[in-house]
Each structure stands twice: as structure tokens, then as C-alpha cells.
Design an enzyme around this catalytic site. Structure first.
Site, PDB file in Angstrom:
ATOM      1  N   TRP A  21      35.224   1.001 -96.575  1.00 46.61           N
ATOM      2  CA  TRP A  21      35.966   1.998 -95.823  1.00 46.61           C
ATOM      3  C   TRP A  21      36.883   1.325 -94.788  1.00 46.61           C
ATOM      4  O   TRP A  21      38.064   1.647 -94.670  1.00 46.61           O
ATOM      5  CB  TRP A  21      34.991   2.963 -95.141  1.00 46.61           C
ATOM      6  N   ASP A  51      31.375  -0.968-102.443  1.00 44.63           N
ATOM      7  CA  ASP A  51      31.459   0.492-102.405  1.00 44.63           C
ATOM      8  C   ASP A  51      32.768   0.913-101.754  1.00 44.63           C
ATOM      9  O   ASP A  51      33.077   0.499-100.634  1.00 44.63           O
ATOM     10  CB  ASP A  51      30.289   1.065-101.600  1.00 44.63           C
ATOM     11  N   TYR A  56      40.004   6.103 -99.190  1.00 41.19           N
ATOM     12  CA  TYR A  56      40.038   5.054 -98.167  1.00 41.19           C
ATOM     13  C   TYR A  56      41.422   4.416 -98.165  1.00 41.19           C
ATOM     14  O   TYR A  56      41.741   3.576 -99.010  1.00 41.19           O
ATOM     15  CB  TYR A  56      38.975   3.991 -98.430  1.00 41.19           C
ATOM     16  N   HIS A 122      31.909  12.746-103.331  1.00 43.54           N
ATOM     17  CA  HIS A 122      32.101  12.245-101.973  1.00 43.54           C
ATOM     18  C   HIS A 122      31.801  13.332-100.937  1.00 43.54           C
ATOM     19  O   HIS A 122      32.695  14.042-100.478  1.00 43.54           O
ATOM     20  CB  HIS A 122      33.530  11.728-101.818  1.00 43.54           C
ATOM     21  N   SER A 153      27.214  11.042-102.866  1.00 52.71           N
ATOM     22  CA  SER A 153      27.157  10.615-101.478  1.00 52.71           C
ATOM     23  C   SER A 153      26.957  11.880-100.665  1.00 52.71           C
ATOM     24  O   SER A 153      27.762  12.817-100.765  1.00 52.71           O
ATOM     25  CB  SER A 153      28.459   9.907-101.082  1.00 52.71           C
TER      26      SER A 153
END
Length: 328
Positions: A21, A51, A56, A122, A153
Site C-alpha cells: 500500500w 500483497d 493503491y 477488498h 480482505s
């Protein structure tokens, strides 16, 4: 670097991974040179799990990973990405096969692969977990060869417990750290029973557990630790794990004496996560090579003594639990 089984996939991954991220966006400015150095140091240290997510940096994180892996060649690490946050509005109807397929095509292009190792929904709305057709669409994408595996997630433990009921779910990514201990109470045992991988994200509570912050620490305007303090942009639990900043700083001072030796609090906090066998991989982020190298070194620390584990639980119960436990 030690490895652990990634659920039922037949793959093993390093127990310390890399959360990408920060090299994408929302953590202040990170230039390409630092981002690339962080990835190279990570892989040099034996990390085999990366990941990322399609949002992002609007694909920047995925593209940087593809660039580094192309430069290095050889065996590829396990690369997980996420989908769903590109929707203009978070509604279950948006998670159609057609829409998800389009998002995944974009990630395939960004990562320069024919098949994605793992796609995670997500942090979708809670109601999605009560719609089997969404998971049926993910099964279709596996059948089509666009993805090998899928997971979710989540923000809340209840979402993870519901997701695990779907047989195709291979992994759960959830916030787990010294300041967010609830997943260990029920979720972990069920994940082990069903052989579902656990990806521990936000392992340092957005840097609080590095022990480097003070009341007057300044964050850039493009850093979520500045602009999402109260959940203005996304779930507040993603920023400092939802712990009020002043309460977190005070709790850190209770943690500090337990660290000991010549290690850092960040490594100590990562080693705490690895004490839980249900955790497959912890994914700290890094903004440069030095941070990436330090994170990977946590795997070499000895096990934490029972007295330290008990004290860390007491700190959580007394100082942190009232703010986060029932909310997430």
C-alpha cells in the site's frame, strides 16, 4: 526466512510478507527509487509473499511490482492483489461477474501475468457476505483461468466468520496486531480447522507500534494518518488500527520496556504476531529499503516469553480493548 503453508493452495509463503500500500499511495510521498529499493530489499531477504491492490496509487503499486519481478527474473513470489474498491459506490450489485472480470483484466495487465495468484475482495460491504452469487462469480473466474485462488480482505471478525463458510475462500486478510487482538479469540481456530490462510495486515498499527511517534509527530497531507484520523476517507480502523492516537501513544510506552535487547519495537511487534500458528503471513509495509530489510529480520527473533505475552494481553485489555474490541 521461515515459511508457512498458505491454506489449502499447496503453496508455502514466507511468514513475513510485504504490504505494498505504502509504495502506491496514501502514506505520503514515496518516489519510485525508494519504492523499487523496498521491493528489492524485501525479495533479497527471502520474502515470497507480496500483497497489493488495484487502487493503491490507481495501479502504481501493481505496476512497480511487475517492474521489479521482470528485472529480477527467476522464481516468482506469490503475489496477491485485491478488487472492488474501484467501484464508484460500495454496493453488492457492483460485484457482478462482468465488473469484477473487468477489474481483474486491469490487474492482469498491471502485473504482466496471465493468471493472478490470489484475488481478494477488498473490504466489501458486510451484506455482500450474505450473497452466494458473488462467490459463485469468483468460482467462474477461477474456471476461466484468470485467477488461481480467491479470498477476502475484511474489516470485521463477523465478516471473516461468514466468508469462511464459502468453500472457495482460500484466505482471510484482517487487521491483527498487539492493539487488535480479537481475531485470535474465535476466528483463528476456525481458520485452522478449515485450512484457510490468515494474512495479518496493519501489523504495526500504522506505525504506532514502531515506537517512533510522539504527540507532535507531523504527517503529510497525503498520508492517511493525517487525513483519515476520524474515518473521513475509509474505515477508521485502517488508521492506527482505530485506536485514538493519544491512547495508542500511552499504550506504546507500556509496551516499550518489554522489548529489551538490541531489537526494535517494530520487529518485536511483528514477532508477537508470528507467535500465533494460525497466522500464515504478516504484511508490514515499507517506504524504503531500510524499512523493508528491518521488517524481514523479525523472522529471526526468538519466541517471546510467556510473561511478555501475558503482559501484552493485559495492556490490550486495560488500555486498548474498550476502543476497538466490539467495533471490529
Amino acid at each position: 526466512m521461515r515459511s508457512r503453508d498458505f491454506g489449502r493452495t499447496g503453496r508455502k509463503v514466507s511468514e513475513i510478507g510485504f504490504g505494498a500500500w505504502a509504495i502506491g499511495a496514501s502514506w505520503g510521498h514515496v518516489d519510485d527509487a525508494d519504492a523499487l529499493a523496498a521491493l528489492h530489499e524485501t525479495l533479497d531477504a527471502g520474502v515470497t509473499f507480496l500483497d497489493t491492490a488495484d487502487v493503491y496509487g490507481d495501479g502504481r503499486s501493481e505496476q512497480l511490482i511487475a517492474r521489479v519481478l521482470k528485472e529480477r527474473g527467476g522464481d516468482r513470489p506469490f503475489v496477491a492483489t485485491k478488487t472492488g474498491r474501484r467501484l464508484p459506490k460500495q454496493e453488492v450489485a457492483g460485484y457482478s461477474l462482468e465488473t469484477m472480470s473487468g477489474f481483474i483484466d486491469r490487474s492482469l495487465k498491471n502485473l504482466q501475468v496471465d493468471t493472478l495468484d490470489l484475488v481478494q475482495l477488498h473490504c466489501p460491504p458486510t451484506d455482500l457476505y450474505y450473497h452466494p452469487e458473488v462467490f459463485g462469480s469468483l468460482d467462474r473466474l477461477v474456471e476461466q483461468g484468470k485467477i488461481r485462488n480467491y479470498g477476502v480482505s475484511v474489516e470485521r471478525v463477523e465478516e471473516a466468520l461468514k466468508a469462511i463458510e464459502y468453500p472457495g475462500v482460500q484466505s482471510i486478510q484482517i487487521i491483527f496486531n498487539i492493539f487488535r487482538q480479537r481475531p485470535a479469540e474465535r476466528l483463528f481456530a476456525l481458520a485452522q480447522e478449515k485450512q484457510v490462510a490468515i494474512i495479518a495486515r496493519v501489523p504495526l498499527a500504522s506505525g504506532l507500534l514502531s515506537g517512533k511517534f510522539r504527540a507532535d509527530t507531523k504527517f503529510e497531507s497525503t498520508d492517511h494518518r493525517q487525513f483519515n484520523r476520524n474515518g473521513e476517507a475509509f474505515d477508521v480502523g485502517e488508521t492506527f488500527s482505530g485506536v485514538p492516537y493519544d491512547k495508542g501513544l500511552a499504550a506504546v510506552e507500556r509496551v516499550r520496556p518489554l522489548v529489551g535487547g538490541d531489537t526494535t519495537m517494530a520487529k518485536f511487534a511483528l514477532r508477537w504476531i508470528l507467535m500465533f500458528d494460525a497466522v500464515t503471513v504478516a504484511i508490514p509495509g515499507a517506504r524504503n529499503g531500510a524499512q523493508a530489510r528491518s521488517n524481514a529480520e523479525a523472522t529471526a527473533l526468538p519466541a517471546l516469553p510467556p510473561a511478555a505475552m501475558a503482559e501484552l494481553r493485559a495492556i490490550y485489555d486495560q488500555d486498548i480493548k474498550p476502543f476497538v474490541h466490539q467495533r471490529w
